[in-house]
Design a protein around this motif. Sequence first.
Motif, short mmCIF file in Angstrom:
data_model
loop_
_atom_site.label_atom_id
_atom_site.label_comp_id
_atom_site.label_asym_id
_atom_site.label_seq_id
_atom_site.Cartn_x
_atom_site.Cartn_y
_atom_site.Cartn_z
N VAL A 64 0.83 21.77 18.35
CA VAL A 64 2.07 21.32 19.04
C VAL A 64 3.33 21.27 18.02
CG1 VAL A 64 0.89 19.88 20.80
CG2 VAL A 64 1.14 18.99 18.52
N THR A 102 7.79 9.18 23.04
CA THR A 102 8.72 10.24 22.78
C THR A 102 8.98 10.52 21.28
OG1 THR A 102 10.69 9.07 23.43
CG2 THR A 102 9.78 10.21 25.26
N THR A 104 9.61 14.34 20.48
CA THR A 104 8.51 14.99 21.02
C THR A 104 8.94 15.39 22.59
OG1 THR A 104 7.02 13.24 21.56
CG2 THR A 104 6.71 13.90 19.64
N GLY A 105 9.69 14.55 23.15
CA GLY A 105 9.75 14.63 24.68
C GLY A 105 8.64 13.82 25.18
N ASP A 106 8.46 13.85 26.46
CA ASP A 106 7.29 13.16 27.02
C ASP A 106 6.25 14.09 26.68
OD1 ASP A 106 5.70 11.76 28.70
OD2 ASP A 106 6.80 12.11 30.38
N ARG A 107 5.18 13.34 25.79
CA ARG A 107 4.04 14.08 25.71
C ARG A 107 3.03 14.18 26.80
NH1 ARG A 107 4.95 10.83 21.10
NH2 ARG A 107 3.28 9.30 21.71
N ASN A 131 3.82 15.43 29.80
CA ASN A 131 4.11 16.59 30.39
C ASN A 131 3.93 17.76 29.34
OD1 ASN A 131 4.73 15.27 32.62
ND2 ASN A 131 7.12 15.03 31.93
N SER A 132 3.05 18.75 29.82
CA SER A 132 2.81 19.75 28.65
C SER A 132 3.26 20.88 29.57
CB SER A 132 1.08 19.77 28.69
OG SER A 132 0.90 20.84 27.85
N GLU A 173 5.20 20.17 25.85
CA GLU A 173 6.14 19.58 25.20
C GLU A 173 6.67 20.30 24.01
OE1 GLU A 173 2.83 17.54 23.05
OE2 GLU A 173 3.16 18.36 25.13
N LYS A 174 7.92 20.10 23.71
CA LYS A 174 8.59 20.67 22.46
C LYS A 174 8.99 19.45 21.32
CE LYS A 174 12.20 23.57 20.71
NZ LYS A 174 13.61 24.38 21.08
N TRP A 175 8.26 19.72 20.17
CA TRP A 175 8.32 18.82 19.09
C TRP A 175 9.73 19.08 18.09
CZ3 TRP A 175 3.57 15.88 16.77
CH2 TRP A 175 2.76 15.50 17.75
#
Length: 584
Positions: free
Chosen positions: A100, A124, A140-143, A145-146, A148-150
Amino acid sequence: MEAANCSLRVKRPLLDPRFEGYKLSLEPLPCYQLELDAAVAEVKLRDDQYTLEHMHAFGMYNYLHCDAWYQDSVYYIDNLGRIMNLTVMLDTALGKPREVFRLPTDVTAYDNRLCASIHFTSPTWVTLSDGTGRLYVIGTGDRGNSPEKWELMFNEELGNPFIIIHSVSLLDAEEHSIAVLLLRIEKEELDMKGSGFYVSLEWVTVSKKKEGKDNTKYEITKHHVLRGKSVPHYAAIEPSGNGLMIVSYKSFTVVSVDPNSEESMDEDKSEKIKVEPLYYWQQTDDDLTVTVRLPENCAKEDIQIQFLPENITIMLKNVQVLEGRLYSSIDHESSTWTIKENDGLEISLIKKSEGLMWPELVVGDKQGELIRDPAQCAAIAERLMHLTSDELNPNPEKEKPPCNAQELEECDLFFEESSSLCRFDGNTLKTTHVVNLGSNQYLFSVIVDPKEMPCFCLRHDVDALLWQPHCSKHDDMWEHIATFNALGYVQASKRDKKFFACAPNYSYAALCECLRRVFIYRQPTPMSTVLYNRKEGRHVGQVAKQQVASLETNDPILGFQATNERLFVLTTKNLFLIKVNTEN
């Protein structure tokens, strides 16, 4: 303001005095094994990291991290600098851990690095340390929802290497900030007593700042430092950011408070100004002597003193200096006063009750200071001499001999300086609440609700009690929420235990040894068949089961996490999943 001495209130309905122990169950536990693409980034202790504190903080470090915001999602960092995640939906269809995020720098080039550490601040946000002294704050955005972009939001070198203990996300008037708690073990340069090292806890706040109309960046806005001589068992920042709680064997003191805090500056200044006592007094069995400093150009005519059998009034230049009821009666007709050469007023008071020692001069008055006579202190010590002895058992024929320490178990012993639970104010870092834990041994911590502070588990007698801190309830700040019967006693026999955990729903507790074995202790559950206690001739309604899992590996266990359904066990090259419960 002095810190309030508090106590932990046990909820009696959560205790089971008739608990009969754990019954070994031979039911097999489903166990799944995943081989890792790259080995875990384990950092072994160096030759100069030889103290017990280094072992507690870094040698026993848990390399497996659980995301409390999302059930059954664990992370570890491998020796390629990748943060790897495994999220379990179905045990029979496990995928490979996925990357990730990757550390921007090659940390293997650093000789004095520590283990990389990560903490899941919010759904997040994540805080990360690479073990070289650099702090990362990642959006991380909403982890859930895959994929996600860190995204790296903050990246700064903070000096010597550290690990992250805890972090929280704060939102105040739409201004976002992240509060992080860092731990370092530093060389003690001046005071070489003990190990020659000290533990540094640093509270760093990273806040969002606007640059121009559209650009924003994160920068450090607060930096508090506390210092102690032992690694804390537990340390966490309150969700509101208004306080810090620490459980430690040796107390922590404030080294520096961020100067940006106006309140802390005002309090520090007020502490530095030492108020000189208004008067000094000393006493014998027969009389008392009170000394008051006279103001400049104070003549005899400016002094007015009134002696009454139980009261005294002192006026200097028409200003009342002292007035109130005396602790005991005096012979007011024999009491006198004189002016000394050094601008001092000396007042002699004759006691009515000879031999009575006064604890205070004027009832309720705190403006004076008692000067103790050395000869008087020696006489008191001599009177108390019969209560002490240089020998362990000077009189073995006494009816009540002293306790034999050899009859105690190791877990029953507690040290001269017992552990304490302290709360520190978030702005001034002054201690507001203190709980002396005494012999209540610290066992482990667990996140039950990620929106709240982590819970901590303490041994009380033979049981293990789980406590949830509530920072908003100042009168009842720690709530007893669950009990693991007899677990405090059981765990003391596990000499090789390395990690200890429990399910967030308290359905079971588990501990693992350094190699292979995992012990699971379940809460009592109703029996499907009829069972009787032969000794007492009564029906047994519930039984608590103990189970043992043995991993098929000879590699040491590096990480251990418990969720409501599963146990995750990390070794150098494998990740094991043990299915404990079939439903939440």
